[in-house]
Motif scaffolding. Structure first.
Motif, PDB file in Angstrom:
ATOM      1  N   GLY A 126      12.417  41.129  12.586  1.00  0.00           N
ATOM      2  CA  GLY A 126      12.321  40.420  11.422  1.00  0.00           C
ATOM      3  C   GLY A 126      12.388  39.073  11.172  1.00  0.00           C
ATOM      4  N   LEU A 127      13.063  38.549  12.218  1.00  0.00           N
ATOM      5  CA  LEU A 127      13.611  37.144  12.106  1.00  0.00           C
ATOM      6  C   LEU A 127      12.574  36.224  13.174  1.00  0.00           C
ATOM      7  CD1 LEU A 127      17.603  37.363  11.834  1.00  0.00           C
ATOM      8  CD2 LEU A 127      15.960  36.887   9.899  1.00  0.00           C
ATOM      9  N   GLU A 128      11.730  36.904  13.723  1.00  0.00           N
ATOM     10  CA  GLU A 128      10.834  36.372  14.969  1.00  0.00           C
ATOM     11  C   GLU A 128      10.354  34.958  14.147  1.00  0.00           C
ATOM     12  OE1 GLU A 128       9.510  35.723  18.509  1.00  0.00           O
ATOM     13  OE2 GLU A 128      10.659  37.351  17.892  1.00  0.00           O
ATOM     14  N   GLY A 129      10.552  34.062  14.733  1.00  0.00           N
ATOM     15  CA  GLY A 129       9.583  32.743  14.390  1.00  0.00           C
ATOM     16  C   GLY A 129      10.599  32.052  13.412  1.00  0.00           C
ATOM     17  N   TRP A 130      11.352  32.403  13.272  1.00  0.00           N
ATOM     18  CA  TRP A 130      12.539  31.629  12.223  1.00  0.00           C
ATOM     19  C   TRP A 130      13.122  30.682  12.839  1.00  0.00           C
ATOM     20  CZ3 TRP A 130      15.259  34.360   7.498  1.00  0.00           C
ATOM     21  CH2 TRP A 130      14.154  35.399   6.975  1.00  0.00           C
ATOM     22  N   ASP A 131      13.622  29.521  12.403  1.00  0.00           N
ATOM     23  CA  ASP A 131      14.260  28.477  13.191  1.00  0.00           C
ATOM     24  C   ASP A 131      15.741  28.622  12.622  1.00  0.00           C
ATOM     25  OD1 ASP A 131      14.803  26.786  10.724  1.00  0.00           O
ATOM     26  OD2 ASP A 131      13.099  25.606  11.367  1.00  0.00           O
ATOM     27  N   GLU A 132      16.711  27.932  13.040  1.00  0.00           N
ATOM     28  CA  GLU A 132      18.119  28.073  12.956  1.00  0.00           C
ATOM     29  C   GLU A 132      18.383  27.798  11.273  1.00  0.00           C
ATOM     30  OE1 GLU A 132      20.884  29.494  14.353  1.00  0.00           O
ATOM     31  OE2 GLU A 132      19.294  30.479  15.467  1.00  0.00           O
ATOM     32  N   GLU A 136      16.474  27.939   9.136  1.00  0.00           N
ATOM     33  CA  GLU A 136      15.870  29.079   7.945  1.00  0.00           C
ATOM     34  C   GLU A 136      16.907  30.549   7.991  1.00  0.00           C
ATOM     35  OE1 GLU A 136      11.427  28.756   8.070  1.00  0.00           O
ATOM     36  OE2 GLU A 136      12.176  29.387  10.110  1.00  0.00           O
ATOM     37  N   LEU A 137      17.335  30.563   9.208  1.00  0.00           N
ATOM     38  CA  LEU A 137      18.309  31.588   9.572  1.00  0.00           C
ATOM     39  C   LEU A 137      19.542  31.450   8.748  1.00  0.00           C
ATOM     40  CD1 LEU A 137      19.093  34.330  10.772  1.00  0.00           C
ATOM     41  CD2 LEU A 137      19.875  33.130  12.825  1.00  0.00           C
ATOM     42  N   GLU A 138      20.350  30.203   8.877  1.00  0.00           N
ATOM     43  CA  GLU A 138      21.518  29.958   8.063  1.00  0.00           C
ATOM     44  C   GLU A 138      21.229  29.797   6.515  1.00  0.00           C
ATOM     45  OE1 GLU A 138      24.395  29.392   9.232  1.00  0.00           O
ATOM     46  OE2 GLU A 138      23.676  30.228  10.941  1.00  0.00           O
ATOM     47  N   ARG A 139      20.110  29.317   6.026  1.00  0.00           N
ATOM     48  CA  ARG A 139      19.859  29.461   4.679  1.00  0.00           C
ATOM     49  C   ARG A 139      19.645  30.932   4.192  1.00  0.00           C
ATOM     50  NH1 ARG A 139      20.340  27.287  -0.361  1.00  0.00           N
ATOM     51  NH2 ARG A 139      18.627  27.524  -1.378  1.00  0.00           N
ATOM     52  N   PHE A 140      18.972  31.701   5.119  1.00  0.00           N
ATOM     53  CA  PHE A 140      18.865  33.143   4.644  1.00  0.00           C
ATOM     54  C   PHE A 140      20.273  33.811   4.477  1.00  0.00           C
ATOM     55  CE2 PHE A 140      17.604  37.469   5.911  1.00  0.00           C
ATOM     56  CZ  PHE A 140      17.107  37.816   4.752  1.00  0.00           C
ATOM     57  N   VAL A 141      21.052  33.607   5.391  1.00  0.00           N
ATOM     58  CA  VAL A 141      22.440  34.022   5.466  1.00  0.00           C
ATOM     59  C   VAL A 141      23.240  33.769   4.173  1.00  0.00           C
ATOM     60  CG1 VAL A 141      24.775  34.278   6.711  1.00  0.00           C
ATOM     61  CG2 VAL A 141      22.661  34.576   7.923  1.00  0.00           C
ATOM     62  N   ASP A 142      23.192  32.477   4.080  1.00  0.00           N
ATOM     63  CA  ASP A 142      23.757  31.979   2.832  1.00  0.00           C
ATOM     64  C   ASP A 142      23.590  32.481   1.615  1.00  0.00           C
ATOM     65  OD1 ASP A 142      25.410  30.054   4.403  1.00  0.00           O
ATOM     66  OD2 ASP A 142      23.919  28.543   4.069  1.00  0.00           O
ATOM     67  N   LEU A 143      22.112  32.595   1.363  1.00  0.00           N
ATOM     68  CA  LEU A 143      21.375  33.315   0.123  1.00  0.00           C
ATOM     69  C   LEU A 143      21.995  34.636   0.060  1.00  0.00           C
ATOM     70  CD1 LEU A 143      18.061  31.673   0.190  1.00  0.00           C
ATOM     71  CD2 LEU A 143      19.923  31.211  -1.224  1.00  0.00           C
ATOM     72  N   LEU A 144      22.069  35.501   1.192  1.00  0.00           N
ATOM     73  CA  LEU A 144      22.201  36.988   1.177  1.00  0.00           C
ATOM     74  C   LEU A 144      23.796  36.885   0.655  1.00  0.00           C
ATOM     75  CD1 LEU A 144      20.705  38.204   4.274  1.00  0.00           C
ATOM     76  CD2 LEU A 144      20.262  38.898   1.933  1.00  0.00           C
ATOM     77  N   GLN A 145      24.720  35.858   1.325  1.00  0.00           N
ATOM     78  CA  GLN A 145      26.175  36.115   0.842  1.00  0.00           C
ATOM     79  C   GLN A 145      26.416  35.476  -0.462  1.00  0.00           C
ATOM     80  OE1 GLN A 145      27.598  33.470   4.188  1.00  0.00           O
ATOM     81  NE2 GLN A 145      28.057  35.043   5.398  1.00  0.00           N
ATOM     82  N   ARG A 146      25.635  34.675  -1.047  1.00  0.00           N
ATOM     83  CA  ARG A 146      25.737  34.338  -2.444  1.00  0.00           C
ATOM     84  C   ARG A 146      25.185  35.400  -3.268  1.00  0.00           C
ATOM     85  NH1 ARG A 146      22.164  29.313  -4.728  1.00  0.00           N
ATOM     86  NH2 ARG A 146      22.494  29.786  -6.978  1.00  0.00           N
ATOM     87  N   PHE A 147      24.194  36.160  -2.882  1.00  0.00           N
ATOM     88  CA  PHE A 147      23.799  37.450  -3.596  1.00  0.00           C
ATOM     89  C   PHE A 147      24.748  38.338  -3.919  1.00  0.00           C
ATOM     90  CE2 PHE A 147      21.832  41.547  -4.078  1.00  0.00           C
ATOM     91  CZ  PHE A 147      21.067  41.432  -5.372  1.00  0.00           C
ATOM     92  N   ARG A 148      25.535  38.556  -2.695  1.00  0.00           N
ATOM     93  CA  ARG A 148      26.339  39.762  -2.413  1.00  0.00           C
ATOM     94  C   ARG A 148      27.578  39.427  -3.266  1.00  0.00           C
ATOM     95  NH1 ARG A 148      30.165  41.054   1.577  1.00  0.00           N
ATOM     96  NH2 ARG A 148      29.295  39.523   2.702  1.00  0.00           N
ATOM     97  N   ALA A 149      27.925  37.886  -3.364  1.00  0.00           N
ATOM     98  CA  ALA A 149      29.263  37.662  -3.926  1.00  0.00           C
ATOM     99  C   ALA A 149      28.971  37.723  -5.671  1.00  0.00           C
ATOM    100  CB  ALA A 149      29.454  36.329  -3.559  1.00  0.00           C
TER     101      ALA A 149
END
Length: 162
Positions: free
Chosen positions: A123-129, A131-144
């Protein structure tokens, strides 16, 4: 010059679209195809992961952490024992038997983890670092934003084994 942005409330349509994406993701993770592929349902995966991280735990511990009735845990444990994934040690029945994964259970869990990580990797194929860091940050923000003290704590935080 700093702009003082006011927090805007998401639109009803935006909330519905996020909800739909989560429903589809959860459906994918819990679908029958996943069960056939990995040998474990999401519930079984969570159960084995918890026991793996907490050898000697008891059904009452699992019930408390997962926020489900002990009979539900007992039913799942019965299947896991019958499948040869979990073994219950000796101890007073009233306190519950200490649980541990068998070698077979550890192998099955490890295989499921590898396949699920492969799914995420695909699912993360083609994402750069970035984009990946931003996605993780957004998921953590959402969960919080949805985490509250009245929910059972998630004992799988940061752990990809369950």
């Amino acid at each position: 010059m700093q702009h003082n942005r006011q927090a805007r409330r998401p639109s009803a349509d935006g909330v519905a679209r996020v909800y739909e994406e989560f429903v589809l993701l959860v459906r994918f993770l819990t679908s029958g195809a996943r069960t056939q592929d990995s040998g474990l349902s999401l519930v079984q995966h969570s159960l084995l992961g918890f026991i793996s991280r907490n050898p000697g735990c008891r059904a009452t511990d699992i019930s408390e952490v997962f926020g489900v009735h002990r009979s539900t845990v007992s039913r799942q444990l019965r299947h896991a024992v019958d499948a040869g994934w979990v073994e219950a040690g000796t101890g007073p029945a009233r306190a519950g038997h200490p649980l541990r994964l068998t070698d077979h259970g550890a192998t099955v869990l490890e295989g499921a983890v590898v396949r699920r990580l492969d799914d995420v990797r695909a699912g993360l194929e083609g994402w750069d670092e970035n984009e990946l860091e931003r996605f993780v940050d957004l998921l953590q923000r959402f969960r919080a934003g949805i985490d509250s003290d009245d929910r059972t704590p998630d004992q799988n935080d940061g752990d990809c084994s369950a």
